[in-house]
Write a protein that holds these residues in place. Sequence first.
Motif, PDB file in Angstrom:
ATOM      1  N   GLU A  33      49.215  44.153  46.822  1.00  0.00           N
ATOM      2  CA  GLU A  33      49.080  45.312  45.957  1.00  0.00           C
ATOM      3  C   GLU A  33      48.980  44.817  44.514  1.00  0.00           C
ATOM      4  O   GLU A  33      49.784  44.015  44.064  1.00  0.00           O
ATOM      5  N   ASP A  40      45.362  52.550  37.539  1.00  0.00           N
ATOM      6  CA  ASP A  40      46.309  51.971  38.494  1.00  0.00           C
ATOM      7  C   ASP A  40      47.753  52.186  38.044  1.00  0.00           C
ATOM      8  O   ASP A  40      48.613  52.552  38.846  1.00  0.00           O
ATOM      9  N   TYR A  43      48.815  55.876  38.359  1.00  0.00           N
ATOM     10  CA  TYR A  43      49.043  56.203  39.768  1.00  0.00           C
ATOM     11  C   TYR A  43      50.373  55.607  40.243  1.00  0.00           C
ATOM     12  O   TYR A  43      51.171  56.284  40.892  1.00  0.00           O
ATOM     13  N   THR A 102      47.382  59.923  46.778  1.00  0.00           N
ATOM     14  CA  THR A 102      46.757  58.631  47.063  1.00  0.00           C
ATOM     15  C   THR A 102      45.263  58.802  47.328  1.00  0.00           C
ATOM     16  O   THR A 102      44.449  57.991  46.867  1.00  0.00           O
ATOM     17  N   HIS A 103      44.887  59.840  48.032  1.00  0.00           N
ATOM     18  CA  HIS A 103      43.467  60.120  48.284  1.00  0.00           C
ATOM     19  C   HIS A 103      42.716  60.345  46.968  1.00  0.00           C
ATOM     20  O   HIS A 103      41.631  59.801  46.760  1.00  0.00           O
ATOM     21  N   TYR A 105      43.548  59.263  44.013  1.00  0.00           N
ATOM     22  CA  TYR A 105      43.518  57.977  43.309  1.00  0.00           C
ATOM     23  C   TYR A 105      42.374  57.115  43.835  1.00  0.00           C
ATOM     24  O   TYR A 105      41.614  56.539  43.056  1.00  0.00           O
ATOM     25  N   HIS A 106      42.232  57.051  45.153  1.00  0.00           N
ATOM     26  CA  HIS A 106      41.159  56.233  45.731  1.00  0.00           C
ATOM     27  C   HIS A 106      39.784  56.794  45.375  1.00  0.00           C
ATOM     28  O   HIS A 106      38.847  56.028  45.143  1.00  0.00           O
ATOM     29  N   CYS A 107      39.650  58.108  45.337  1.00  0.00           N
ATOM     30  CA  CYS A 107      38.377  58.719  44.937  1.00  0.00           C
ATOM     31  C   CYS A 107      38.046  58.383  43.488  1.00  0.00           C
ATOM     32  O   CYS A 107      36.882  58.142  43.152  1.00  0.00           O
ATOM     33  N   GLU A 108      39.051  58.360  42.616  1.00  0.00           N
ATOM     34  CA  GLU A 108      38.840  57.995  41.212  1.00  0.00           C
ATOM     35  C   GLU A 108      38.594  56.500  41.051  1.00  0.00           C
ATOM     36  O   GLU A 108      37.918  56.082  40.126  1.00  0.00           O
ATOM     37  N   LYS A 109      39.135  55.701  41.946  1.00  0.00           N
ATOM     38  CA  LYS A 109      39.029  54.240  41.864  1.00  0.00           C
ATOM     39  C   LYS A 109      37.686  53.726  42.383  1.00  0.00           C
ATOM     40  O   LYS A 109      37.216  52.671  41.951  1.00  0.00           O
ATOM     41  N   LEU A 110      37.031  54.470  43.277  1.00  0.00           N
ATOM     42  CA  LEU A 110      35.779  54.004  43.880  1.00  0.00           C
ATOM     43  C   LEU A 110      34.703  53.642  42.864  1.00  0.00           C
ATOM     44  O   LEU A 110      34.085  52.568  42.993  1.00  0.00           O
ATOM     45  N   ILE A 113      35.463  50.278  41.435  1.00  0.00           N
ATOM     46  CA  ILE A 113      35.246  49.191  42.398  1.00  0.00           C
ATOM     47  C   ILE A 113      33.754  48.907  42.540  1.00  0.00           C
ATOM     48  O   ILE A 113      33.333  47.747  42.591  1.00  0.00           O
TER      49      ILE A 113
END
Length: 122
Positions: A33, A40, A43, A102-103, A105-110, A113
């Motif tokens: 992690e 990040d 979150y 968490t979902h 966060y991952h959508c914002e992180k994509l 990435i």
Amino acid sequence: MGAEFLGSMILGITLCGFAAWLHWHELNGWPNESFETELDHRYRNKRSRARGRIHLIIGGCGLLIIVAAFAGHGALWIAAWMCVIVGLVAVVVLAAIDAFRTHRYHCEKLPEIRREILGDDE
């Protein structure tokens, strides 16, 4: 000592230990992690506060089970187990909210990435 007492003690101690283990990992980080960007860190701060509450409720349920074991059958036993039921339902609801966080966060992180992998050409 009866089987009910020993079973309650094992369950209560297990819940307290599990809450402590989860909290320790949340404070010290989970394997693989990393939190590098502002997104990040935001979150992780929100997640740590929310999960800390969950760990506290789980540990509290463990303590209530231990209290119920010593109290024996009666009004205190019923009250303790009713509080455990309410606490564990609250844990399920808070965990669902955490999953949604968490979902998001991952959508914002994509996009971040994608930029990192594909470069700034896109």
